[in-house]
Each structure stands twice: as C-alpha cells, then as structure tokens.
Design a protein around this motif. Sequence first.
Motif, mmCIF file in Angstrom:
data_model
loop_
_atom_site.group_PDB
_atom_site.id
_atom_site.type_symbol
_atom_site.label_atom_id
_atom_site.label_comp_id
_atom_site.label_asym_id
_atom_site.label_seq_id
_atom_site.Cartn_x
_atom_site.Cartn_y
_atom_site.Cartn_z
ATOM 1 N N LEU A 14 41.067 37.770 35.934
ATOM 2 C CA LEU A 14 42.487 37.950 35.634
ATOM 3 C C LEU A 14 43.333 38.037 36.913
ATOM 4 C CD1 LEU A 14 43.619 38.273 32.789
ATOM 5 C CD2 LEU A 14 43.479 40.750 33.065
ATOM 6 N N GLU A 15 42.747 38.644 37.953
ATOM 7 C CA GLU A 15 43.497 38.903 39.187
ATOM 8 C C GLU A 15 43.265 37.838 40.265
ATOM 9 O OE1 GLU A 15 44.487 43.287 39.966
ATOM 10 O OE2 GLU A 15 42.303 43.249 39.744
ATOM 11 N N ARG A 16 42.910 36.623 39.838
ATOM 12 C CA ARG A 16 42.635 35.566 40.824
ATOM 13 C C ARG A 16 43.868 35.198 41.651
ATOM 14 N NH1 ARG A 16 42.953 33.714 35.804
ATOM 15 N NH2 ARG A 16 44.171 31.867 35.276
ATOM 16 N N VAL A 49 38.537 39.482 49.960
ATOM 17 C CA VAL A 49 37.832 40.412 49.069
ATOM 18 C C VAL A 49 38.884 41.279 48.376
ATOM 19 C CG1 VAL A 49 36.199 42.336 48.928
ATOM 20 C CG2 VAL A 49 35.820 40.501 50.617
ATOM 21 N N HIS A 50 38.778 41.396 47.063
ATOM 22 C CA HIS A 50 39.579 42.395 46.342
ATOM 23 C C HIS A 50 38.620 43.425 45.787
ATOM 24 C CE1 HIS A 50 42.015 44.636 43.666
ATOM 25 N NE2 HIS A 50 41.440 44.139 42.585
ATOM 26 N N ASN A 51 38.853 44.694 46.146
ATOM 27 C CA ASN A 51 37.909 45.729 45.715
ATOM 28 C C ASN A 51 38.639 47.000 45.292
ATOM 29 O OD1 ASN A 51 38.283 47.606 48.019
ATOM 30 N ND2 ASN A 51 37.431 45.924 49.217
ATOM 31 N N GLY A 100 47.067 53.199 43.544
ATOM 32 C CA GLY A 100 46.459 53.485 42.240
ATOM 33 C C GLY A 100 45.506 52.405 41.754
ATOM 34 N N HIS A 101 44.949 51.626 42.673
ATOM 35 C CA HIS A 101 44.138 50.485 42.258
ATOM 36 C C HIS A 101 42.997 50.172 43.240
ATOM 37 C CE1 HIS A 101 44.290 45.999 40.763
ATOM 38 N NE2 HIS A 101 43.079 46.378 41.054
ATOM 39 N N GLY A 102 43.310 49.785 44.485
ATOM 40 C CA GLY A 102 42.238 49.374 45.393
ATOM 41 C C GLY A 102 42.773 48.785 46.665
HETATM 42 MN MN MN Z 1 41.448 45.061 40.637
#
Ligand code: MN
Length: 272
Positions: A112-114, A131-133, A202-204
């Motif tokens: 979804l977050e591409r 990198v998304h983490n 609040g996410h990463g």
């Molecule tokens: Mn995420």
Amino acid sequence: MANVTRRRFVTGGAVGLAVIAVDLARARGQTSPPSAGPPDAKLVEDLVAANRILVDQNVLDGYGHVSARHDRDSNRYLMSRALAPELVAAPDIMEYDLDSNPVDARGRSSYLERFIHGEIYKVRPDVRAIVHNHSPSVIPFGVTGVPLRPLYHMSAFLGEGAPVFDIRQAAGGPSDMLVRDPALGRALAQTLGSRTAALMRGHGAVVVGPSLPHAVFRSVYLEMNAKLQAQAMAQGVNVTYLDPEEARRAEASIAGTLGRPWELWKRKALAK
Ligand code: MN
C-alpha cells in the motif's frame, strides 16, 4: 482516433491488434507501463538478501519494505509483492514505474505504501535503494521532538539530521497514518530533502542510500543509534555528539568498509 486505430489494424496485422489492445486498456484507465527488461540477477539476489537481513537485524518484522532502483532504467524500481520481508524470494520481486504502477502484476498485490519509494526515486537521482521500516527504538524520536543525532561513527550518516514527517500536516487532518497515495509520498520526499533518513511521526522511518548495502547499513545503525542515544540521554544531560566535521569524515571512511558487514549479513540471512 478510431480511424487511426482501424488503419493500424488493416496495415499492421498482429501489431495493429496489439495497438488496439493498448488503446482499449488506456481508455479504461488500465495502463501498464512497459518493462525495462529483466534486472541484473545479482541485484535481485541482493534485494532478497536485504529483506532477510533487515528482519535478522530487528529493523523489519512482518511489515516494512525495501526497494532498489532498476539497473537498466532509472525510471523503474524493484520491490517485493506485498509479503512479510522474511518470506521474500526472487519470484516475488516486481518492477514498478516511478508513479508506483506495477509493470507486470500477474495477480500479485502491491504494498500500500509503495509511493514512499516511487516519489523519493523521482526527486533523488543519487538514491538507488530505499528502506521503509517501523524500527522500534526510532519511534520515540518521531513523537517527542528530541532530535536524533549521530552518537558514534557508525551513524555518521546522521550528520545532517533526520527530519520528522508529520502526516497530519501533509494530509490536512487525521489519516490512517499510511503513505497510501502519490501526494503523501511527495510530501514525505520533500521532508526528506537531501538527507539520508526521515522519521515518520507515530509510524516509522524511511532510509535511503546510493546502494542496497548502504540503505541496509544505515537502517541497522539508525535503530542502533536511537537505542544508544536514549541510553546516553538517560545517563546525563551533557551528551557529546559527533560534530558536523567529524560526521563528514567518519561517513567518508565508513563508506569504504560497507562490504564487510554486508557479506556477513547476506551469508547469514540467505543460509536460513
Ligand atoms: Mn509503514
């Protein structure tokens, strides 16, 4: 338009049929961008390894993703289908254009977050891996206003700081916290600017680099720096960080040694 299509069909035979199929798909809004061709097998192997390494190193868990720019076309990137990173294998790697449309989905679903990836690749030609983490020790720094700063040489890449992206401002109000469309991806890329990492409130976080080993290394040491910085701050108020010149020099030195941990991490991750 219809006349042009008919003429192509009459004169072009099979080619004409293909043109009509593309025209019809476009008319229905189902555009599938052309492929840049098969990526380098080593790049795919490294991308699979990057997924597994980041799980081994407690940066990714069941969520998060890592991508690499396509070696044949800088307007394409490669990323797994929507899958837990530890399970990613070569056949799961898909090709995307920079609007984050899959080139050849074949029924495979996309993260979804591409848009995080596509929108950063658009504005950062120097970036070849992202990198998304939801790296745990980094989360507090995204919500307290305490800036993450380079505590030691391994995190010298933080010399220019890590800005915090607040999705509430980008979305103009409450959201589900996910970077689920191109506009949110663009806003995140803007917050990142020319830096190596941005925190997401609040996410990463999102971490970028000129290669997969760089992006992986930085993700591992972003988590480590956050953990150590919290410990240092708990011990006393006078924490000495790397100054900008130390950070610049340390970053230049470390860059030449990345192959060492990378080969170790890759061997361990792929042996599982
Ligand atoms: Mn995420």
